[in-house]
Design a protein around this motif. Sequence first.
Motif, short mmCIF file in Angstrom:
data_model
loop_
_atom_site.label_atom_id
_atom_site.label_comp_id
_atom_site.label_asym_id
_atom_site.label_seq_id
_atom_site.Cartn_x
_atom_site.Cartn_y
_atom_site.Cartn_z
N GLU A 153 39.08 -115.17 -54.10
CA GLU A 153 39.01 -115.13 -55.57
C GLU A 153 37.70 -115.72 -56.08
N ALA A 154 37.28 -116.82 -55.49
CA ALA A 154 36.02 -117.45 -55.92
C ALA A 154 34.82 -116.53 -55.64
N ALA A 155 34.82 -115.89 -54.49
CA ALA A 155 33.71 -114.99 -54.15
C ALA A 155 33.72 -113.76 -55.06
N GLU A 156 34.89 -113.26 -55.36
CA GLU A 156 35.00 -112.11 -56.26
C GLU A 156 34.51 -112.48 -57.66
N LYS A 157 34.88 -113.66 -58.11
CA LYS A 157 34.44 -114.12 -59.44
C LYS A 157 32.93 -114.29 -59.46
N GLU A 158 32.39 -114.87 -58.40
CA GLU A 158 30.93 -115.05 -58.32
C GLU A 158 30.21 -113.71 -58.37
N PHE A 159 30.75 -112.71 -57.69
CA PHE A 159 30.13 -111.39 -57.68
C PHE A 159 30.26 -110.69 -59.03
N THR A 177 30.95 -112.04 -62.11
CA THR A 177 30.40 -112.73 -63.28
C THR A 177 29.01 -113.31 -63.03
N GLY A 178 28.60 -113.35 -61.78
CA GLY A 178 27.30 -113.93 -61.43
C GLY A 178 26.33 -112.86 -60.99
N ASP A 179 25.66 -113.13 -59.90
CA ASP A 179 24.67 -112.20 -59.36
C ASP A 179 25.36 -111.03 -58.66
N HIS A 180 25.00 -109.83 -59.07
CA HIS A 180 25.55 -108.63 -58.44
C HIS A 180 24.66 -108.20 -57.26
N THR A 181 24.50 -109.09 -56.30
CA THR A 181 23.66 -108.77 -55.16
C THR A 181 24.50 -108.16 -54.04
N GLU A 182 23.82 -107.48 -53.15
CA GLU A 182 24.51 -106.92 -52.00
C GLU A 182 25.11 -108.03 -51.14
N GLU A 183 24.42 -109.14 -51.07
CA GLU A 183 24.92 -110.28 -50.29
C GLU A 183 26.22 -110.82 -50.88
N ASN A 184 26.28 -110.97 -52.19
CA ASN A 184 27.51 -111.45 -52.83
C ASN A 184 28.64 -110.44 -52.71
N GLU A 185 28.29 -109.17 -52.78
CA GLU A 185 29.33 -108.13 -52.60
C GLU A 185 29.89 -108.16 -51.19
N ALA A 186 29.00 -108.29 -50.20
CA ALA A 186 29.44 -108.35 -48.80
C ALA A 186 30.30 -109.59 -48.56
N LYS A 187 29.91 -110.71 -49.14
CA LYS A 187 30.67 -111.94 -48.99
C LYS A 187 32.07 -111.79 -49.60
N ALA A 188 32.14 -111.23 -50.79
CA ALA A 188 33.43 -111.02 -51.46
C ALA A 188 34.32 -110.08 -50.65
N THR A 189 33.73 -109.02 -50.13
CA THR A 189 34.49 -108.07 -49.33
C THR A 189 35.02 -108.72 -48.06
N ARG A 190 34.17 -109.49 -47.39
CA ARG A 190 34.58 -110.17 -46.16
C ARG A 190 35.70 -111.17 -46.42
N LEU A 191 35.55 -111.97 -47.48
CA LEU A 191 36.55 -112.98 -47.78
C LEU A 191 37.86 -112.37 -48.28
N ARG A 192 37.78 -111.26 -49.00
CA ARG A 192 39.01 -110.56 -49.40
C ARG A 192 39.75 -110.04 -48.18
N GLY A 193 39.00 -109.51 -47.22
CA GLY A 193 39.60 -109.02 -45.98
C GLY A 193 40.28 -110.14 -45.20
N SER A 194 39.62 -111.29 -45.13
CA SER A 194 40.23 -112.44 -44.45
C SER A 194 41.49 -112.89 -45.17
N ALA A 195 41.43 -112.95 -46.50
CA ALA A 195 42.59 -113.37 -47.29
C ALA A 195 43.77 -112.44 -47.04
N LYS A 196 43.49 -111.16 -46.98
CA LYS A 196 44.53 -110.16 -46.72
C LYS A 196 45.14 -110.37 -45.34
N ASP A 197 44.31 -110.60 -44.34
CA ASP A 197 44.79 -110.83 -42.98
C ASP A 197 45.62 -112.10 -42.89
N TYR A 198 45.14 -113.17 -43.49
CA TYR A 198 45.86 -114.44 -43.45
C TYR A 198 47.23 -114.33 -44.12
#
Length: 125
Positions: A61-67, A69-90
């Motif tokens: 959620e924090a990574a998604e919010k950062e992406f 409402t904050g910088d729309h960079t490819e790095e932030n998008e990749a981070k949000a996607t990775r962390l969402r995937g981990s959250a789903k798995d957990y």
Amino acid sequence: PDLCYKYALQLSRGGVSRSSGVIRWTEYALENKQRWQGQTYKNRVFSLYKLRAEAGARLGEAAEKEFTTGDHTEENEAKATRLRGSAKDYAKEWLDYARSSGQDTQTAMSLCVSAAGNRQYCDGG
């Protein structure tokens, strides 16, 4: 695993800034869960999966919010996607354990559906 469990529990009270630590210490405890027996095993493993899933959801959620409402960079998008995937798995692992151990699945199912974005992913267990 007792010390790792207790430390993860303590860290979980610290909010999103402590979520990576919660995940790290729950995983250490889960690696050594065979040292527990009976009801202690069942309760602690359930709690560890829950702590990890909740921490993963907070990070996602924090990574998604950062992406968004904050910088729309490819790095932030990749981070949000990775962390969402981990959250789903957990969340799915917590739900699967709750089912297999005969424990309450309602909260685990809610978190799984929220993290996955659909119930079908969570029902497949």
